[in-house]
Design a protein around this motif. Structure first.
Motif, mmCIF file in Angstrom:
data_model
loop_
_atom_site.group_PDB
_atom_site.id
_atom_site.type_symbol
_atom_site.label_atom_id
_atom_site.label_comp_id
_atom_site.label_asym_id
_atom_site.label_seq_id
_atom_site.Cartn_x
_atom_site.Cartn_y
_atom_site.Cartn_z
ATOM 1 N N LEU A 35 14.289 31.969 40.102
ATOM 2 C CA LEU A 35 14.677 33.273 39.571
ATOM 3 C C LEU A 35 16.063 33.638 40.100
ATOM 4 O O LEU A 35 16.342 33.505 41.291
ATOM 5 C CB LEU A 35 13.638 34.318 39.995
ATOM 6 N N GLY A 36 16.942 34.066 39.200
ATOM 7 C CA GLY A 36 18.260 34.522 39.615
ATOM 8 C C GLY A 36 19.293 33.431 39.836
ATOM 9 O O GLY A 36 20.368 33.709 40.367
ATOM 10 N N THR A 37 19.010 32.208 39.416
ATOM 11 C CA THR A 37 19.990 31.137 39.618
ATOM 12 C C THR A 37 20.994 31.023 38.472
ATOM 13 O O THR A 37 21.925 30.231 38.555
ATOM 14 C CB THR A 37 19.307 29.770 39.836
ATOM 15 N N GLY A 38 20.805 31.793 37.398
ATOM 16 C CA GLY A 38 21.809 31.823 36.350
ATOM 17 C C GLY A 38 21.477 31.052 35.086
ATOM 18 O O GLY A 38 22.380 30.669 34.339
ATOM 19 N N LYS A 39 20.204 30.857 34.804
ATOM 20 C CA LYS A 39 19.804 30.128 33.589
ATOM 21 C C LYS A 39 20.257 30.866 32.327
ATOM 22 O O LYS A 39 20.816 30.251 31.418
ATOM 23 C CB LYS A 39 18.284 29.902 33.574
ATOM 24 N N THR A 40 20.047 32.170 32.283
ATOM 25 C CA THR A 40 20.447 32.945 31.109
ATOM 26 C C THR A 40 21.967 33.035 31.022
ATOM 27 O O THR A 40 22.533 32.954 29.924
ATOM 28 C CB THR A 40 19.807 34.341 31.130
ATOM 29 N N THR A 41 22.637 33.159 32.134
ATOM 30 C CA THR A 41 24.102 33.202 32.137
ATOM 31 C C THR A 41 24.668 31.902 31.576
ATOM 32 O O THR A 41 25.575 31.917 30.736
ATOM 33 C CB THR A 41 24.638 33.465 33.559
ATOM 34 N N LEU A 42 24.137 30.778 32.015
ATOM 35 C CA LEU A 42 24.586 29.492 31.491
ATOM 36 C C LEU A 42 24.331 29.421 29.981
ATOM 37 O O LEU A 42 25.201 28.991 29.219
ATOM 38 C CB LEU A 42 23.890 28.336 32.208
ATOM 39 N N THR A 43 23.183 29.878 29.549
ATOM 40 C CA THR A 43 22.849 29.866 28.122
ATOM 41 C C THR A 43 23.832 30.720 27.324
ATOM 42 O O THR A 43 24.245 30.353 26.221
ATOM 43 C CB THR A 43 21.404 30.345 27.898
ATOM 44 N N LYS A 44 24.227 31.852 27.892
ATOM 45 C CA LYS A 44 25.201 32.735 27.232
ATOM 46 C C LYS A 44 26.501 31.979 26.950
ATOM 47 O O LYS A 44 27.070 32.083 25.861
ATOM 48 C CB LYS A 44 25.469 33.957 28.125
ATOM 49 N N TYR A 45 26.937 31.170 27.906
ATOM 50 C CA TYR A 45 28.190 30.436 27.724
ATOM 51 C C TYR A 45 28.012 29.222 26.810
ATOM 52 O O TYR A 45 28.937 28.865 26.070
ATOM 53 C CB TYR A 45 28.789 30.056 29.073
ATOM 54 N N ILE A 46 26.845 28.608 26.827
ATOM 55 C CA ILE A 46 26.557 27.545 25.861
ATOM 56 C C ILE A 46 26.674 28.124 24.448
ATOM 57 O O ILE A 46 27.258 27.510 23.555
ATOM 58 C CB ILE A 46 25.162 26.931 26.109
ATOM 59 N N ALA A 47 26.121 29.327 24.261
ATOM 60 C CA ALA A 47 26.197 29.999 22.958
ATOM 61 C C ALA A 47 27.647 30.226 22.542
ATOM 62 O O ALA A 47 28.000 30.041 21.372
ATOM 63 C CB ALA A 47 25.433 31.319 23.003
ATOM 64 N N GLN A 48 28.502 30.602 23.474
ATOM 65 C CA GLN A 48 29.919 30.788 23.142
ATOM 66 C C GLN A 48 30.520 29.475 22.649
ATOM 67 O O GLN A 48 31.315 29.459 21.711
ATOM 68 C CB GLN A 48 30.692 31.310 24.346
ATOM 69 N N GLY A 49 30.137 28.362 23.280
ATOM 70 C CA GLY A 49 30.616 27.056 22.855
ATOM 71 C C GLY A 49 30.115 26.660 21.476
ATOM 72 O O GLY A 49 30.696 25.799 20.815
ATOM 73 N N LEU A 50 29.037 27.300 21.038
ATOM 74 C CA LEU A 50 28.486 27.082 19.691
ATOM 75 C C LEU A 50 29.056 28.085 18.689
ATOM 76 O O LEU A 50 28.613 28.148 17.550
ATOM 77 C CB LEU A 50 26.958 27.214 19.714
ATOM 78 N N ASP A 51 30.015 28.885 19.125
ATOM 79 C CA ASP A 51 30.648 29.915 18.291
ATOM 80 C C ASP A 51 29.685 31.026 17.894
ATOM 81 O O ASP A 51 29.789 31.601 16.803
ATOM 82 C CB ASP A 51 31.303 29.306 17.040
ATOM 83 N N ILE A 52 28.762 31.345 18.768
ATOM 84 C CA ILE A 52 27.820 32.441 18.537
ATOM 85 C C ILE A 52 28.428 33.708 19.129
ATOM 86 O O ILE A 52 28.840 33.729 20.287
ATOM 87 C CB ILE A 52 26.446 32.124 19.162
ATOM 88 N N GLN A 53 28.483 34.750 18.332
ATOM 89 C CA GLN A 53 29.121 35.999 18.732
ATOM 90 C C GLN A 53 28.147 37.021 19.313
ATOM 91 O O GLN A 53 28.554 37.985 19.942
ATOM 92 C CB GLN A 53 29.851 36.619 17.533
ATOM 93 N N GLU A 54 26.850 36.825 19.064
ATOM 94 C CA GLU A 54 25.842 37.794 19.506
ATOM 95 C C GLU A 54 25.691 37.798 21.028
ATOM 96 O O GLU A 54 25.956 36.802 21.697
ATOM 97 C CB GLU A 54 24.477 37.451 18.894
ATOM 98 N N ASN A 55 25.201 38.913 21.543
ATOM 99 C CA ASN A 55 24.884 39.017 22.958
ATOM 100 C C ASN A 55 23.599 38.224 23.233
ATOM 101 O O ASN A 55 22.593 38.420 22.570
ATOM 102 C CB ASN A 55 24.698 40.492 23.350
ATOM 103 N N ILE A 56 23.639 37.361 24.205
ATOM 104 C CA ILE A 56 22.488 36.525 24.551
ATOM 105 C C ILE A 56 21.709 37.200 25.669
ATOM 106 O O ILE A 56 22.258 37.521 26.720
ATOM 107 C CB ILE A 56 22.947 35.123 25.008
ATOM 108 N N THR A 57 20.423 37.410 25.428
ATOM 109 C CA THR A 57 19.535 37.969 26.441
ATOM 110 C C THR A 57 18.325 37.062 26.575
ATOM 111 O O THR A 57 18.004 36.298 25.670
ATOM 112 C CB THR A 57 19.070 39.387 26.061
#
Length: 138
Positions: A35-57
């Motif tokens: 918990l708290g190691t940054g799994k969702t944060t990493l996913t947010k940036y993966i999404a940016q690399g996929l050209d996804i504009q939405e907020n990742i939660t």
């Protein structure tokens, strides 16, 4: 196993965006870490690399969220899954073998049903608060 040393969130961003840019249809990426190691944060940036504009939660209560980008992102949080077989009730096989990238937080909960070619990132805390060590199987 390849190790990536992350010093700060900027390193996480660079690594995640690179993963997203390289992602191909049908890939499954398993994120494993406390918990708290940054799994969702990493996913947010993966999404940016996929050209996804939405907020990742984190999809903690819905299990999976779908986002459209260069290819679809299927973002799973399986923390609440008690039995891996529950994944089949939500059509996990269609996601795993579909036309998008699956990123699965807490993937160790369902490891036994993941595709054989799943890529893993084991996330550990570093010495400093913002540091992380990613142990990658790719």
């Amino acid at each position: 196993m390849r190790k990536v040393f992350i010093k700060n969130e900027e390193d996480t961003k660079d690594f995640g965006i690179a993963l997203g840019k390289e992602a191909k249809e049908g890939q499954v990426l398993a994120l494993i870490g406390d918990l708290g190691t940054g799994k969702t944060t990493l996913t947010k940036y993966i999404a940016q690399g996929l050209d996804i504009q939405e907020n990742i939660t984190s999809p903690t209560f819905t299990i999976v969220k779908e986002y459209m980008g260069r290819i679809p992102l299927y973002h799973f949080d399986v923390y609440r899954i008690m039995d891996p077989e529950e994944m089949f009730e939500i059509g996990a096989e269609e996601y795993f073998y579909g036309k998008g990238l699956c990123v699965i937080e807490w993937a160790d909960q369902i490891e036994e049903i993941l595709p054989e070619d799943t890529m893993y990132i084991y996330i550990e805390r570093g010495e400093k608060e913002e540091e992380r060590i990613y142990s990658c199987t790719f």
